[in-house]
Design an enzyme around this catalytic site. Structure first.
Site, PDB file in Angstrom:
ATOM      1  N   SER A  60      43.382   9.912 -43.770  1.00 47.64           N
ATOM      2  CA  SER A  60      43.426  10.738 -42.920  1.00 47.64           C
ATOM      3  C   SER A  60      42.150  10.654 -43.120  1.00 47.64           C
ATOM      4  CB  SER A  60      43.752  12.118 -43.534  1.00 47.64           C
ATOM      5  OG  SER A  60      42.958  12.462 -44.310  1.00 47.64           O
ATOM      6  N   GLU A  61      41.500  10.347 -43.694  1.00 51.26           N
ATOM      7  CA  GLU A  61      39.782  10.780 -44.250  1.00 51.26           C
ATOM      8  C   GLU A  61      39.586   9.276 -44.721  1.00 51.26           C
ATOM      9  OE1 GLU A  61      40.223  14.353 -42.534  1.00 51.26           O
ATOM     10  OE2 GLU A  61      40.696  13.552 -44.146  1.00 51.26           O
ATOM     11  N   THR A  62      37.759   8.591 -44.713  1.00 51.14           N
ATOM     12  CA  THR A  62      37.669   8.204 -45.598  1.00 51.14           C
ATOM     13  C   THR A  62      36.369   8.494 -45.243  1.00 51.14           C
ATOM     14  OG1 THR A  62      39.071   6.556 -45.019  1.00 51.14           O
ATOM     15  CG2 THR A  62      36.696   5.746 -46.163  1.00 51.14           C
TER      16      THR A  62
END
Length: 296
Positions: A60-62
């Site tokens: 979902s996020e990096t």
């Protein structure tokens, strides 16, 4: 933070050996929270490359850590979803700070870490039992939700308007609308639509009875650029603005514990605390599950 320079292939351009971590955030046990990839040595990567790496990892996020551009900050972070860069997000903040500390980061001030991100400077504290907590950012939109918007929300959640106890804009960046139902069970029972043509970010909150392990259950629903409705496992930004709303409206008192993620197979736990000056802190445990070196 330093990086080791290495030419792997002249046809591929200048490549670097970069440290990375995969961190489970808001997790009491491994694989129970929200995963985050953290690239620690991000100098030299363009915005387009950061977005490409994020899409390839498919989390979902990096986040990408960089030296700070202001002397007040300890490090700088850029936060990417699969489709865009965010100025701030909660679980990427705690996970990035955890990885930075674990890889030798030393804060300028004892007891507090200052993160620089698109939303400005964010304070982070160490708490008991190895937890970190970030200062809840100010909301950029508050107030009543229009009837048209409430109709959309009820349609997406597949509930009657009379089942919504209260609703308010609680947007601290991602666009959250807070929706209060009468119980945690009602929140867990939601079976929303799978797609919707308009962009929506809905945070649903319901209280547990006294004596339960958690005080509130939260679920976070949002639509992507294809209109697909997704559910986030554990959401720091939503918990931050939901806490501000619940505390200010007298619906909660701090400290309290929120749970999130049951319906997607997780067991996230978020600790909300309140300073005497009214500052809300959003805390949780971060667990490093994998570390390594990437060549890109």
């Amino acid at each position: 933070m330093g990086a080791l320079t290495k030419d792997l292939d002249p046809d591929l351009g200048q490549q670097m050996t970069r440290r990375f971590s995969l961190v489970d955030v808001f997790a009491e046990t491994p694989f129970s929270g929200n995963p985050l990839a953290v690239v620690l040595d991000s100098e030299g990567l363009s915005t387009e490359e950061m977005q490409q790496i994020t899409r390839w990892l498919n989390l979902s996020e990096t986040t990408f850590l960089l030296p700070p551009s202001t002397p007040e900050a300890d490090y700088r972070v850029r936060i990417f979803t699969l489709e865009r860069e965010l100025p701030f997000a909660g679980h990427p903040t705690l996970g990035s700070c955890h990885a930075w500390l674990e890889h030798g980061g030393q804060p300028r001030a004892a007891g507090e870490i200052v993160q620089e991100c698109g939303a400005g400077l964010v304070r982070i504290r160490r708490q008991e039992e190895g937890r970190l907590a970030f200062e809840a950012p100010p909301r950029i939109r508050t107030g009543a939700v229009s009837n048209e918007k409430l109709d959309q929300i009820a349609e997406v959640l597949r509930v009657g308007r009379d089942e919504i106890v209260a609703a308010e804009w609680i947007d601290n960046g991602p666009g959250w609308v807070g929706v209060l139902l009468d119980s945690a069970d009602a929140v867990l029972a939601l079976d929303p639509l799978r797609s919707y043509p308009s962009r929506l970010e809905i945070g649903v909150i319901g209280p547990y009875p006294d004596g339960e392990e958690s005080d509130f259950e939260l679920r976070a629903f949002f639509s992507d650029h294809h209109g697909t409705i997704l559910e986030d496992p554990v959401t720091g930004s939503l918990n931050a603005s939901a806490a501000q709303w619940l505390l200010e409206s007298g619906r909660a008192s701090a400290p309290y514990t929120a749970s999130q993620g049951q319906r997607v197979g997780r067991r996230g736990r978020v600790a909300i605390t309140l300073d005497s000056d009214g500052t809300v802190w959003v805390g949780g445990r971060a667990i490093t599950l994998f570390t390594g070196l990437g060549h890109f």
